[in-house]
Design a protein around this motif. Structure first.
Motif, short mmCIF file in Angstrom:
data_model
loop_
_atom_site.label_atom_id
_atom_site.label_comp_id
_atom_site.label_asym_id
_atom_site.label_seq_id
_atom_site.Cartn_x
_atom_site.Cartn_y
_atom_site.Cartn_z
N GLN A 39 0.83 -1.20 0.00
CA GLN A 39 0.00 0.00 0.00
C GLN A 39 0.87 1.25 0.00
O GLN A 39 0.58 2.21 -0.71
N GLU A 43 0.83 4.01 -3.06
CA GLU A 43 0.58 5.43 -2.84
C GLU A 43 1.79 6.26 -3.27
O GLU A 43 1.65 7.31 -3.91
N GLU A 112 -5.28 13.79 -1.72
CA GLU A 112 -5.66 12.61 -0.93
C GLU A 112 -5.67 11.42 -1.87
O GLU A 112 -6.35 11.44 -2.90
N ARG A 114 -6.59 7.55 -2.18
CA ARG A 114 -7.37 6.48 -1.55
C ARG A 114 -7.25 5.22 -2.41
O ARG A 114 -7.75 5.18 -3.53
N LEU A 116 -8.09 1.44 -3.46
CA LEU A 116 -9.33 0.68 -3.44
C LEU A 116 -9.05 -0.81 -3.64
O LEU A 116 -9.08 -1.31 -4.76
N THR A 123 -4.84 -4.48 -4.77
CA THR A 123 -5.20 -3.10 -5.10
C THR A 123 -4.88 -2.84 -6.56
O THR A 123 -3.71 -2.87 -6.96
N ALA A 126 -7.37 3.25 -7.64
CA ALA A 126 -7.23 4.29 -6.61
C ALA A 126 -7.98 5.52 -7.06
O ALA A 126 -8.18 5.74 -8.26
#
Length: 168
Positions: A39, A43, A112, A114, A116, A123, A126
Motif C-alpha cells: 500500500q 501510494e 488525498e 485512496r 481501493l 489493489t 485508486a
C-alpha cells in the motif's frame, strides 16, 4: 447424603470447564491500521506520477505530462464537456494551452490518495482528489486557474495510470 451432593458438584464443575475452554477469546482490534508495504509503495508511485506530471507541465511538455494517463480509447476527461480517448485528450491540452505562458506554473494541493483494494485484497484502482492552481500571465482557450479534481487510477502493466480525470 454427602456422596450424591459431592458427585453433583463435581459433575457441574467438570461440565463447565470444557465449555469455558471452548469459548474463544474476543478478537483484539488494532487501535490503528498500519499500511502494508504494498500500500505504501502504491501510494508513493501515484504521488511520484503526480510530481512528474507537475514537472512536465511546468516545463511546458504536454506529451510528457500525458504519460500519467492510460493510453487508451477509454481514458476519459470530464471538464466543461466530456472527452474520451488518450489522443483527443492530448490534442485538447495542446489546443487549450498552446504555449508556455498559457500553461504557467502548476501546483497541486490537498492531495488525498485512496487505494481501493478488491475483495481478494489486491489493489488495482485508486481515487485521488485535490486542488490545482495555475500561476500564469496569459490565457488561451482555458480560462480557469483554480479548481478541484478527482482522478481514477488503474494499476496495469505500465504502472499506475489515470483512467478518468474530472476537473472543475
Amino acid at each position: 447424603m454427602r456422596t450424591p451432593l459431592l458427585a453433583a458438584i463435581l459433575l457441574l464443575v467438570g461440565n463447565s470447564t470444557p465449555a469455558a475452554q471452548a469459548t474463544p477469546a474476543p478478537p483484539q482490534v488494532a487501535a490503528q491500521a498500519t499500511p502494508t508495504p504494498p500500500q505504501v509503495a502504491d501510494e508513493s508511485a501515484i504521488r511520484a506520477a503526480l510530481t512528474a506530471q507537475v514537472a512536465a507541465w511546468n516545463g511546458a511538455d504536454i506529451p510528457t505530462f500525458m504519460q500519467g494517463y492510460e493510453d487508451s480509447p477509454d481514458t476519459t476527461f470530464i471538464g466543461a464537456s466530456i472527452g474520451k480517448g488518450f489522443r483527443p485528450i492530448l490534442e485538447r491540452y495542446q489546443r487549450n494551452y498552446s504555449n508556455p505562458a498559457q500553461m504557467g506554473i502548476l501546483t497541486f494541493n490537498d492531495l488525498e490518495v485512496r487505494l481501493l483494494p478488491s475483495t481478494c485484497g489486491k489493489t488495482e484502482f485508486a481515487v485521488v482528489t485535490g486542488r490545482f492552481h495555475l500561476e500564469r500571465k496569459e490565457k488561451g482557450e482555458a480560462k480557469k486557474d483554480d479548481g478541484i479534481f478527482s482522478l481514477v487510477w488503474r494499476k496495469g502493466p505500465h504502472g499506475w495510470k489515470i483512467l478518468l480525470d474530472h476537473t472543475s
